[in-house]
Design an enzyme around this catalytic site. Structure first.
Site, PDB file in Angstrom:
ATOM      1  N   GLU A 247      34.486  24.361  -7.221  1.00 27.00           N
ATOM      2  CA  GLU A 247      34.650  22.923  -7.029  1.00 27.00           C
ATOM      3  C   GLU A 247      36.118  22.565  -6.799  1.00 27.00           C
ATOM      4  O   GLU A 247      37.012  23.209  -7.348  1.00 27.00           O
ATOM      5  CB  GLU A 247      34.139  22.186  -8.278  1.00 27.00           C
ATOM      6  CG  GLU A 247      32.701  22.555  -8.627  1.00 27.00           C
ATOM      7  CD  GLU A 247      32.298  22.135 -10.032  1.00 27.00           C
ATOM      8  OE1 GLU A 247      32.904  21.169 -10.565  1.00 27.00           O
ATOM      9  OE2 GLU A 247      31.388  22.758 -10.612  1.00 27.00           O
ATOM     10  N   GLU A 358      31.407  11.486  -9.272  1.00 26.97           N
ATOM     11  CA  GLU A 358      30.777  11.645 -10.583  1.00 26.97           C
ATOM     12  C   GLU A 358      31.614  10.896 -11.613  1.00 26.97           C
ATOM     13  O   GLU A 358      32.845  10.896 -11.547  1.00 26.97           O
ATOM     14  CB  GLU A 358      30.694  13.122 -10.966  1.00 26.97           C
ATOM     15  CG  GLU A 358      30.113  13.381 -12.348  1.00 26.97           C
ATOM     16  CD  GLU A 358      30.111  14.868 -12.709  1.00 26.97           C
ATOM     17  OE1 GLU A 358      29.784  15.168 -13.870  1.00 26.97           O
ATOM     18  OE2 GLU A 358      30.438  15.703 -11.849  1.00 26.97           O
TER      19      GLU A 358
END
Length: 443
Positions: A247, A358
């Site tokens: 990520e 997120e």
């Protein structure tokens, strides 16, 4: 006035101006840190715990060749490449740092009907943040010497903000990517993570992903919440313990960094966030090769509503020769790589990519958090208000980039954060996303 009187007057003036500048500095800092975020009050710490923390910091804060103090208070240590934390990993005991840059994937030529979509031509005013001058520690003009890598120094207070020393630098397991679970599980289970993402199917063979990500500084309600925008490169089973994830993106995390500035970050795990992996360089794993990019450093400037828009381009892809997963910033700036030895499923290829935002919704006051995602505006507000990902691309087995096709989108709670995707010739596959969190509709 006699000499003594003048000296007293000068002393009083000096004390006054010292107090004035101190107040102004405090105000400037407070403007960047919401008043309800308290970074200074910690529970009482035993000497034994402090000793454990210091030993841990000695492992990850490597001896530096040169040290740079950033205007935001960060300390950047210039560490010799061969002494960096990554090489402490047991699986990398005999790892030889990859020196020869791999061939960066190039975009495939796509045939069109000759008609260029200019409906978004105003978006050409966006400003990409260059690889050299986009982090705050660059502002004083100092650079790390050749042969070293810049590493943000971790401090005792950074660890004390974490739940425990073990948790420092790690994601909670309930932060699992969720595209494979279409029943909006985070709403059902109440585990506190909410998303607005685009994602590919789960049966593809993928060797990398790319996107240009709009940078903002969303407000955070409480210290242990965060807001991020990132790319996930995934493989493995999503309902087990063997998920592999790489990520990268930007995040605002008061708990991790001690302020509310957006920062470049990376993450990896090979066991669904259970024991392996961490943010940035807070554990062994990611091998940094670039002397000008400090992972975890603050990004500047950032976008503003109805003002200039700034974005960063991130590419993660698997080198077909040695199998390492490289990260590129901008068009061709190699930051470093995740060695293939770290992974099980990703040692071969990825099967899914996710792009998006997120947040953590801790419901600290029994209500939905007011922590913002992206710019804090909903997707329908569009350019210069809502945050965006543009030019979503994936890397195929030929080490070529192509525009991501047939993506799906998902947001668990569209009253709080949402997403809207589209396609045109200029921005390719893209989407707007985000939201304000708590509101009359989001409770």
């Amino acid at each position: 006035m006699d000499t003594v009187g003048r000296k007293r007057q000068v002393l009083v003036l000096l004390l006054f101006w010292s107090f004035f500048f101190l107040c102004q500095t405090s105000k400037a800092a407070a403007a960047k840190i919401p008043s309800n975020l308290n970074y200074t009050k910690y529970r009482q710490v035993s000497n034994l715990r402090l000793e454990r923390i210091e030993r841990h910091l000695d492992k990850i804060n490597k001896p530096s060749v040169f040290t740079i103090e950033s205007p935001d208070g960060d300390i950047i240590d210039c560490v010799h490449k061969r002494k960096q934390p990554a090489l402490d990993h047991p699986l990398l005991k005999n790892h030889k740092i990859q020196k020869v840059p791999p061939e960066i994937p190039k975009l495939k030529m796509v045939k069109t009907d000759g008609v260029r979509d200019v409906s978004n031509s105003s978006k050409s005013s966006d400003e990409r943040l260059g690889a050299v001058n986009w982090q705050l520690w660059h502002k004083n003009g100092q650079r790390c010497p050749k042969g070293t890598v810049p590493i943000r120094r971790s401090k005792v207070n950074d660890v004390l903000r974490a739940k425990s020393l073990y948790d420092f630098g790690k994601k909670k397991r309930h932060g699992l990517p969720l595209a494979r679970r279409v029943d909006a599980p985070d709403v059902v289970s109440g585990n506190g993570h909410e998303h607005a993402i685009a994602y590919t199917g789960t049966s593809q063979e993928i060797y990398g992903a790319k996107a240009t990500i709009n940078v903002w500084d969303p407000s955070i309600e409480v210290v242990n919440e965060f807001s991020l925008s990132q790319i996930w490169v995934l493989s493995g089973s999503f309902d087990g313990s063997d998920l592999n994830s790489i990520e990268a993106g930007w995040q605002v995390s008061p708990e991790l960094y001690g302020d509310s500035r957006p920062r470049l970050f990376t993450y990896w795990t090979s066991d669904a966030y259970q024991a392996t992996g961490c943010y940035n360089l807070l554990c062994a794993g990611f091998v940094q090769t670039n002397s000008r990019i400090a992972i975890g450093a603050a990004i500047s400037p950032v976008s503003s509503v109805e003002g200039n828009q700034y974005d960063v381009t991130i590419l993660i892809w698997k080198d077909p020769k040695l199998g390492n997963w490289w990260m590129v910033f901008g068009d061709n700036t190699l930051v470093g790589y995740w060695p293939a030895e770290l992974f099980t499923h990703l040692a071969d290829r990825a099967t899914m990519v996710e792009w998006g935002g997120e947040v953590v919704n801790s419901r600290a006051n029994g209500e939905h958090t007011s922590t913002q995602m992206g710019s804090g505006h909903f997707a329908e507000d569009g350019f210069r208000k809502a945050s965006y990902f543009r030019n979503l691309e994936i890397v195929d087995s030929d080490n070529s980039l192509s525009s991501a096709q047939d993506i799906s989108i998902l947001a668990e709670n569209t009253n709080c954060y949402d997403i809207k995707s589209d396609y045109n010739n200029e921005w390719g596959t893209h989407f707007y996303y985000g939201g304000p969190g708590k509101s009359p509709q989001c409770t």
